[in-house]
Design a protein around this motif. Structure first.
Motif, short mmCIF file in Angstrom:
data_model
loop_
_atom_site.label_atom_id
_atom_site.label_comp_id
_atom_site.label_asym_id
_atom_site.label_seq_id
_atom_site.Cartn_x
_atom_site.Cartn_y
_atom_site.Cartn_z
N ALA A 1 127.13 -81.68 -30.44
CA ALA A 1 128.06 -82.80 -30.34
C ALA A 1 129.17 -82.45 -29.34
O ALA A 1 129.55 -81.29 -29.20
CB ALA A 1 128.67 -83.10 -31.71
N LEU B 1 134.94 -84.75 -28.30
CA LEU B 1 135.53 -85.96 -28.88
C LEU B 1 134.79 -86.34 -30.16
O LEU B 1 135.40 -86.75 -31.15
CB LEU B 1 135.48 -87.11 -27.87
N GLN B 2 133.48 -86.15 -30.16
CA GLN B 2 132.70 -86.43 -31.37
C GLN B 2 133.08 -85.47 -32.50
O GLN B 2 133.18 -85.87 -33.65
CB GLN B 2 131.20 -86.30 -31.07
N TRP C 1 136.29 -86.64 -33.88
CA TRP C 1 136.15 -87.91 -34.59
C TRP C 1 135.45 -87.74 -35.94
O TRP C 1 135.85 -88.34 -36.94
CB TRP C 1 135.36 -88.87 -33.71
N PHE C 2 134.39 -86.91 -35.96
CA PHE C 2 133.57 -86.84 -37.16
C PHE C 2 133.89 -85.65 -38.07
O PHE C 2 133.73 -85.74 -39.28
CB PHE C 2 132.08 -86.80 -36.79
#
Lengths: 274, 265
Positions: free
Chosen positions: A184, A187-188, A191-192
């Motif tokens: 990933a 930013l992912q 975010w997650f």
């Protein structure tokens, strides 16, 4: 495993921090004594103040001139203060989120370039008091709400940015590692893996920011940056003490109301499932 | 389902001896301390390789050097013939998509559902902007649900991960790794946070799902009995060097003493 706790090496390891904390305590007391000495704090004046509080209050400030704070101009400035607060908090929080992400050591996509820049921005806006931001911005964009709003944005970015970033650095690194390992992007990962962990804390910080920004908003007007502070300044300069008393009371009232509201909101938040 | 009850790897079509992963002279250090000192290791298509050794021997570092969660200081890590160490960050992210990882502490996002956690295995394949909306394609969700069923958690798919027991969480971790459709599984002490019975079940599941998909497994494990029961090959690490390599039958008492020397003393 290794040596027993009685060995000299371990004894030294235990003793050292204790010694250090004694030194810190002594150092603090010495500094305090030095400060009192230098400040030349006059105990008689300090005690005398207590006696004078009553007389000054009754002679000069009481009764507050409630009519002054009920006039439309003043009520309008209260409204302006609320508008500035809302604008500055929303914009400030929106700016604080990316800055916090870039400056959090465990999540930043660019540790060598963007992280120092983001940290510098957050530290920079914090280094200057909101009142000084107001003075600077009034000289840049002129009197009024724009200067005040921008000063409050600076305050909010510094305030929330630091707290956001610190809460990011305190999260469980496990999910970050797992998502990174799966390919990933950063930013992912933010975010997650990070946002779900800080969502509740950040909601609390945001409410707290509204509160802090509002308190700052009541006084930035002192330098002409919009809101109720301007009236406070006028009245103090005219030595209209009864008006000052009313204004101070009204500021206290709205700050208390906003604090009660934010306490209630944060309490609700703590009890709701994520 | 019953197909993998038979002994791996002979049950699979033809054994494929060419290595999927080839490690040469791998070195890693934390500051001045050398943690890995020239590791050579091959993992073939049908391998289930267990890395054993005392704590502090570098097992965890070795696994993390393969997908560069820890940056090695020297050597080569060839995955399907490509050296991963010189890759740029975007190329490394692409390579990582093909390598699934299972963790000791499960590393789930506790506040999200089982389904969310499993679907996250596909983040690398999903465009950043699209993934931020959290609207997943239907086929991705269906695939995740199939995997959740495979690991026996269908009833819990919509539950938050922090409601699950340790064994169930590790099953979510396994499903998430499989969601990547990996061509190599890195497994880091999958059972250390679990009680013995659950540990055995989890190891069994990892071996089964890897066998069904012919995914080679490289697994750190300090529990010697579990290692002997589940792996096809073992590597014994001591002070960052491989002290034993071979089939589990070949691991006799002396080699064990040798590998764990530091702890026995």
């Amino acid at each position: 495993m290794g040596a027993s706790p009685q060995t000299p090496a371990n004894a030294a390891a235990l003793a050292r921090p204790r010694m250090r904390s004694y030194l810190a305590l002594v150092g603090t007391l010495v500094l305090l004594g030095y400060a009192i000495e230098r400040l030349n704090i006059d105990l008689e004046r300090l005690v005398g103040m207590l006696g004078r509080i009553g007389t000054v209050l009754t002679d000069r400030y009481l009764p507050p001139n409630y009519e002054h704070i009920l006039q439309p101009d003043y009520l309008h400035s209260v409204l302006e203060t609320l508008e500035m607060t809302w604008f500055a908090t929303v914009i400030g929080l929106l700016l604080a989120v990316p800055l916090a992400w870039l400056s959090a050591g465990n999540l930043t996509p660019s540790p060598r370039l963007l992280r120092p820049v983001a940290r510098l921005v957050i530290m920079g806006v914090r280094a200057v008091h909101e009142m000084i931001w107001a003075i600077i911005l009034v000289s840049l964009v002129g009197f009024g709400m724009l200067a005040g709003s921008l000063a409050l944005v600076c305050f909010c970015v510094g305030f929330a940015g630091k707290l956001f970033s610190e809460s990011l650095e305190a999260i469980d690194p496990g999910p970050i590692e797992a998502l990174r390992a799966s390919g990933a992007g950063s930013l992912q990962v933010f975010w997650f893996a990070a946002l779900p962990q800080v969502r509740q804390t950040w909601a609390g910080i945001s409410i707290y920011s509204i509160d802090a920004v509002f308190r700052a908003a009541t006084v930035v007007g002192f330098f002409g940056a919009g809101g109720m502070g301007w009236f406070l300044r006028q009245s103090t300069q005219l030595v209209a003490s009864h008006d000052v008393a009313a204004i101070v009371l009204s500021i206290m009232l709205v700050v208390i109301v906003s604090e009660l509201a934010s306490t209630w909101l944060r309490h609700r938040l703590d009890q709701s499932p994520a | 389902m019953s197909r993998n009850d038979a002994e791996r790897p002979d049950a699979a079509a033809a054994p494929d001896p060419s290595p999927v992963l080839r490690i040469r002279g791998l070195e890693a250090r934390y500051g001045k301390r050398e943690v890995l000192r020239g590791i050579d290791l091959d993992v073939a298509r049908d391998d289930f390789v267990a890395i054993i050794g005392p704590s502090g021997s570098g097992k965890s570092t070795l696994i993390r050097c393969i997908n560069r969660l820890v940056e090695p200081s020297g050597g080569q890590v060839l995955f399907e013939g490509v050296d991963l160490l010189p890759l740029t960050p975007p190329a490394l992210r692409r390579a990582r998509r093909d390598i699934g990882m299972i963790f000791q502490e499960f590393n789930l996002v506790e506040r999200m559902t089982v389904l969310d956690n499993v679907v996250m295995g596909r983040l690398g394949e999903t465009g950043t902007l699209r993934s931020l909306t959290r609207i997943w394609r239907k086929d991705v969700v269906d695939e995740a649900l199939t995997l959740i069923a495979r690991v026996g958690l269908s009833e819990h798919a919509r539950q938050r991960a922090d409601r699950l027991s340790g064994g169930q969480r590790q099953r979510v971790g396994i499903a998430r790794a499989l969601m990547q459709r990996p061509r190599l599984l890195l497994v880091d002490e999958p059972t250390s946070s679990l009680d013995p019975r659950i540990a055995r079940e989890v190891m069994m599941l990892i071996r089964e799902v890897a066998g069904e998909r012919r995914i080679p497994v490289l697994c750190n494990i300090h529990d010697l009995d579990l290692a002997l029961a589940f792996c096809t090959r073992m590597v014994g690490l001591q002070h960052g060097k491989a002290r034993f390599e071979g089939r589990p039958e070949a691991l006799d008492r002396t080699s064990v003493q040798h590998i764990y020397e530091a702890e026995v003393l």
